[in-house]
Design a protein around this motif. Structure first.
Motif, short mmCIF file in Angstrom:
data_model
loop_
_atom_site.label_atom_id
_atom_site.label_comp_id
_atom_site.label_asym_id
_atom_site.label_seq_id
_atom_site.Cartn_x
_atom_site.Cartn_y
_atom_site.Cartn_z
N LYS A 55 -6.54 4.66 0.78
CA LYS A 55 -5.87 3.57 0.56
C LYS A 55 -4.97 3.03 1.51
CE LYS A 55 -5.94 3.86 -4.52
NZ LYS A 55 -5.16 4.06 -5.88
N ARG A 71 0.75 -1.22 0.08
CA ARG A 71 0.04 0.03 0.01
C ARG A 71 0.88 1.26 -0.20
NH1 ARG A 71 -4.48 -1.66 4.54
NH2 ARG A 71 -5.72 -3.12 3.18
N ARG A 118 -21.39 -0.13 0.92
CA ARG A 118 -20.00 0.00 1.27
C ARG A 118 -19.48 1.33 1.64
NH1 ARG A 118 -20.44 -3.60 -2.56
NH2 ARG A 118 -19.73 -2.02 -4.20
N THR A 144 -12.75 0.49 7.68
CA THR A 144 -12.31 -0.60 7.83
C THR A 144 -12.06 -1.20 6.19
OG1 THR A 144 -14.53 -1.52 7.82
CG2 THR A 144 -13.36 -1.15 9.95
N GLU A 145 -11.53 -2.31 6.42
CA GLU A 145 -11.01 -3.00 4.76
C GLU A 145 -12.24 -2.89 4.04
OE1 GLU A 145 -7.92 -4.38 2.42
OE2 GLU A 145 -8.15 -3.91 4.91
N GLY A 146 -12.11 -2.15 2.75
CA GLY A 146 -13.16 -2.23 1.78
C GLY A 146 -14.18 -1.16 1.96
N SER A 147 -13.93 -0.20 2.81
CA SER A 147 -14.96 0.89 3.10
C SER A 147 -15.01 1.72 1.86
CB SER A 147 -14.58 1.61 4.16
OG SER A 147 -14.85 0.88 5.54
N CYS A 177 -5.59 3.00 4.68
CA CYS A 177 -6.73 2.63 5.66
C CYS A 177 -7.28 1.23 5.01
CB CYS A 177 -7.64 3.58 6.11
SG CYS A 177 -7.06 4.90 6.97
N GLY A 178 -6.97 0.78 3.67
CA GLY A 178 -7.67 -0.32 3.36
C GLY A 178 -9.15 0.28 2.47
#
Length: 384
Positions: free
Chosen positions: A131, A8, A161, A111-114, A133-134
């Motif tokens: 990015k 990342r 999402r 969170t991941e994918g937010s 932060c996922g």
């Protein structure tokens, strides 16, 4: 060992603004209109406050969220200026600039994918933080709405999402401002949804037509909005690195944990100077703003007389003219202008793909530099 670095991080690119700024040093007598930094000195009374803090050995850690008296001063400042009410004890964090304020905000809520919806073109510092932060940046193309995010643009982008919508008005790079009815349209769309609003209001003191209005002041929006602000643009304190988050207590109690382990606290010396800025210097931006208006009008008139198409900015200190008629990409135009006339601007694609076909001009420079740059630019486009 490089293969062990977080991908990342390796995927992040250096800002296009900095790339061009770094190139300028290779050209003698170059006129640069690239950096969004006030050319005014920090007001003298703020400098003196910083000096007093040093002389009085106020150089230790402060409470993690910042000096209580500074948080109270910030609370009073935003209430007087913008009608925003945030408690100084539990709803305000003093950060190391607005950039760190954005960082701790995103780390707290993503969170991941937010998904985070960004109005493009936009300042390039947001996407990398999302990015890291996922999260997933989702762009709204504002080119057909005068570079303004509207409820109509926003609604089809909202999904299960979507975690946040980021507003950055006055805008970098366009200088556009959302009118109250435009803010209300966005608020009406989001008020009943489980979606945060991150409102970056770092240019709030530099609005030229009317007064600044925050979406956090609209009914039902305070509890889901994180306001980002700071002193870099309003008080010409870029190097002092003082920013603020203003958010409801239920959010701030978690954001301060991220802040604590991120930087511990903002510079104590800078915090004491910031108290002076927000109290005795509450109107320090006014003379700077008056000068920016003169510069805006001068550069806007010169650009339109050359045939550039652009919206007249209502705030910040940028213009974002179209260069599509010249048949060059924004980077080609920028490099040719620098190579042939020694004028540095920022290519529009530095502000996402939705900035292609434009250039950003900062008028946070002296009138002499602006006059010289406009003469060279006119000569350049006359040859295209």
């Amino acid at each position: 060992m490089e293969h062990l670095i977080n991908p990342r991080v390796t995927d992040i690119q250096i800002s296009g603004i900095r790339k061009i700024s770094n190139l300028v040093s290779q050209y003698n007598d170059a006129v640069t209109l690239t950096i969004g930094q006030p050319d005014f000195p920090t007001p003298e009374h703020i400098l003196r406050a910083g000096e007093r803090a040093i002389a009085e050995h106020r150089t230790t850690y402060t409470p993690n969220p910042g000096l209580p008296e500074l948080r109270q001063a910030a609370s009073q400042f935003v209430e007087k200026k913008y009608g925003l009410r945030y408690g100084g004890t539990d709803e305000i964090i003093v950060t190391a600039g607005a950039s760190q304020a954005l960082d701790i905000t995103l780390r707290t809520i993503l969170t991941e994918g937010s998904e985070v919806i960004l109005p493009g073109p936009i300042y390039p510092g947001y996407e990398p933080l999302v990015k890291l932060c996922g999260g997933v940046p989702v762009y709204a193309d504002t080119r057909r709405t005068g570079f303004k995010l509207t409820a109509e643009l926003l609604e089809p982008l909202l999904t299960v999402r979507t975690r946040a919508v980021l507003l950055c008005y006055p805008s970098n790079p366009t200088g556009r401002v959302l009118a109250e009815d435009e803010l209300k349209g966005i608020a009406d769309l989001l008020v009943s949804r489980n979606v945060f609003v991150i409102s970056d209001e770092i240019y709030s003191e530099l609005i030229y037509d009317g007064e600044h209005r925050s979406i956090a002041a609209l009914p039902g929006m305070r509890d889901k909005t994180i306001v980002i602000n700071g002193l870099s643009k309003s008080h010409s304190m870029t190097g002092w690195r003082i920013g603020f988050t203003l958010a409801p207590a239920y959010l701030t109690q978690h954001m301060v944990k991220v802040h604590q382990y991120n930087v511990t606290c903002a510079s104590s010396i800078s915090q004491y100077a910031a108290i002076e800025a927000l109290t005795a210097g509450i109107d320090d931006a006014l003379p700077m703003k008056a000068e920016y208006i003169k510069r805006r009008d001068f550069v806007y008139e010169r650009l339109t007389s050359m045939g550039f198409e652009l919206d007249k900015p209502e705030g910040a200190f940028y213009l974002f003219p179209s260069i599509e008629r010249f048949g060059l990409s924004s980077m080609e135009f920028t490099l040719k202008l620098l190579e042939t006339e020694k004028v540095a601007v920022v290519p529009g694609d530095a502000f996402s793909e939705y900035g292609e076909g434009f250039i950003r001009i900062s008028y946070a420079y002296s009138v002499d530099n602006l006059e010289k740059a406009m003469e060279r630019l006119e000569r350049f486009v006359g040859r295209l």
